[in-house]
Design an enzyme around this catalytic site. Sequence first.
Site, PDB file in Angstrom:
ATOM      1  N   GLY A  11      47.692 -66.815  71.361  1.00 18.17           N
ATOM      2  CA  GLY A  11      46.732 -65.811  71.793  1.00 18.17           C
ATOM      3  C   GLY A  11      47.322 -64.462  72.139  1.00 18.17           C
ATOM      4  O   GLY A  11      46.768 -63.733  72.965  1.00 18.17           O
ATOM      5  N   SER A  12      48.445 -64.092  71.516  1.00 14.26           N
ATOM      6  CA  SER A  12      49.013 -62.759  71.817  1.00 14.26           C
ATOM      7  C   SER A  12      48.080 -61.652  71.320  1.00 14.26           C
ATOM      8  O   SER A  12      47.983 -60.595  71.916  1.00 14.26           O
ATOM      9  CB  SER A  12      50.409 -62.605  71.210  1.00 14.26           C
ATOM     10  N   ASN A  13      47.346 -61.907  70.240  1.00  9.10           N
ATOM     11  CA  ASN A  13      46.367 -60.914  69.775  1.00  9.10           C
ATOM     12  C   ASN A  13      45.181 -60.842  70.732  1.00  9.10           C
ATOM     13  O   ASN A  13      44.673 -59.757  71.028  1.00  9.10           O
ATOM     14  CB  ASN A  13      45.894 -61.251  68.358  1.00  9.10           C
ATOM     15  N   MET A  89      42.716 -71.166  63.245  1.00 12.89           N
ATOM     16  CA  MET A  89      43.307 -71.850  62.088  1.00 12.89           C
ATOM     17  C   MET A  89      42.342 -72.833  61.427  1.00 12.89           C
ATOM     18  O   MET A  89      42.738 -73.874  60.931  1.00 12.89           O
ATOM     19  CB  MET A  89      44.591 -72.575  62.508  1.00 12.89           C
ATOM     20  N   ARG A  90      41.057 -72.512  61.451  1.00 13.92           N
ATOM     21  CA  ARG A  90      40.071 -73.377  60.785  1.00 13.92           C
ATOM     22  C   ARG A  90      39.380 -72.604  59.668  1.00 13.92           C
ATOM     23  O   ARG A  90      39.172 -71.395  59.785  1.00 13.92           O
ATOM     24  CB  ARG A  90      38.992 -73.826  61.785  1.00 13.92           C
ATOM     25  N   ILE A  92      36.255 -71.309  57.780  1.00 11.16           N
ATOM     26  CA  ILE A  92      34.922 -70.929  58.272  1.00 11.16           C
ATOM     27  C   ILE A  92      33.896 -71.261  57.189  1.00 11.16           C
ATOM     28  O   ILE A  92      34.135 -71.021  56.008  1.00 11.16           O
ATOM     29  CB  ILE A  92      34.898 -69.400  58.535  1.00 11.16           C
ATOM     30  N   ASN A 106      39.179 -60.560  60.526  1.00 15.56           N
ATOM     31  CA  ASN A 106      40.337 -61.452  60.690  1.00 15.56           C
ATOM     32  C   ASN A 106      41.593 -60.619  60.561  1.00 15.56           C
ATOM     33  O   ASN A 106      41.636 -59.629  59.833  1.00 15.56           O
ATOM     34  CB  ASN A 106      40.322 -62.517  59.585  1.00 15.56           C
ATOM     35  N   HIS A 108      45.619 -60.868  59.480  1.00 13.26           N
ATOM     36  CA  HIS A 108      46.506 -61.759  58.731  1.00 13.26           C
ATOM     37  C   HIS A 108      47.879 -61.100  58.629  1.00 13.26           C
ATOM     38  O   HIS A 108      47.969 -59.897  58.330  1.00 13.26           O
ATOM     39  CB  HIS A 108      45.927 -62.011  57.330  1.00 13.26           C
TER      40      HIS A 108
HETATM   41  C1  GRF Z   1      48.891 -64.030  64.089  1.00 15.79           C
HETATM   42  O1  GRF Z   1      50.086 -63.731  63.399  1.00 15.79           O
HETATM   43  C2  GRF Z   1      47.726 -63.885  63.136  1.00 15.79           C
HETATM   44  O2  GRF Z   1      47.883 -62.848  62.197  1.00 15.79           O
HETATM   45  C3  GRF Z   1      47.766 -65.218  62.449  1.00 15.79           C
HETATM   46  O3  GRF Z   1      48.031 -66.152  63.467  1.00 15.79           O
HETATM   47  C4  GRF Z   1      48.824 -65.510  64.461  1.00 15.79           C
HETATM   48  C5  GRF Z   1      48.147 -65.705  65.781  1.00 15.79           C
HETATM   49  O4  GRF Z   1      49.023 -65.331  66.785  1.00 15.79           O
HETATM   50  N1  GRF Z   1      46.510 -65.499  61.787  1.00 15.79           N
HETATM   51  P1  GRF Z   1      48.454 -65.259  68.310  1.00 15.79           P
HETATM   52  O5  GRF Z   1      47.817 -66.616  68.607  1.00 15.79           O
HETATM   53  O6  GRF Z   1      47.445 -64.139  68.341  1.00 15.79           O
HETATM   54  O7  GRF Z   1      49.686 -64.983  69.123  1.00 15.79           O
END
Ligand code: GRF
Length: 200
Positions: A11-13, A89-90, A92, A106, A108
């Site tokens: 969940g760093s994003n 990671m599912r 949709i 999304n 990526h």
């Molecule tokens: C990120 O690199 C995103 O681009 C990819 O999964 C990772 C998720 O990282 N789809 P986080 O859980 O947000 O740290």
Amino acid sequence: YRIAIFASGSGSNFQAIVDQVQKGKLDVSIELLVCDRPQAYVVERAIEAKVPVFTFVPKEYESREAYEALILKELNDRQVDLIVMAGYMRIITNVLVEPYFGRMINIHPSLLPSFPGVRAIEQAVEYGVKQTGVTVHFVDGGLDSGPIIAQRAVEIHEHETADSLAERIHAAEHVLLPQVIRWLREDRVSLDGRRVSVRS
Ligand code: GRF
């Protein structure tokens, strides 16, 4: 402007978006975190940030459509304007793509259409490209295949490992994703077929 964030991992994003909101730099309301792994660290981050959480265990449902119908109800109850997939990671299904196409993005960790799917960072290192990067795109029914909104390049240095590169990739993500959410909040993004334009 109400958003829901979908995540499965660290969940760093998610955290990057929360930080921007808390600093007053992103004028959105984070209404919900949707997570398919109740033990994932992103759930801790949401509790800390006082963001409501909807977790579920996919194998407890007879189909993707079944749990997505529940998620859709949660989103509708909260009048969510935008879905942000951030490491969800599912696959949709149309249950969510149908009502949210054009309002679901999304992030990526590659310059799509290169290296879609999982292990994108490792794919780039293994292939030997000199430059990779990150992409934010609208989600359609395919895998990392929707119309591209924004991209940011990240150099691959000599003797780079996937770990050292991942750090710089994630740093780029933490800038680009909140920026695209800001553009959408400001209604500056338009979609014409596959072409996306952002008004300045
Ligand atoms: C990120 O690199 C995103 O681009 C990819 O999964 C990772 C998720 O990282 N789809 P986080 O859980 O947000 O740290």
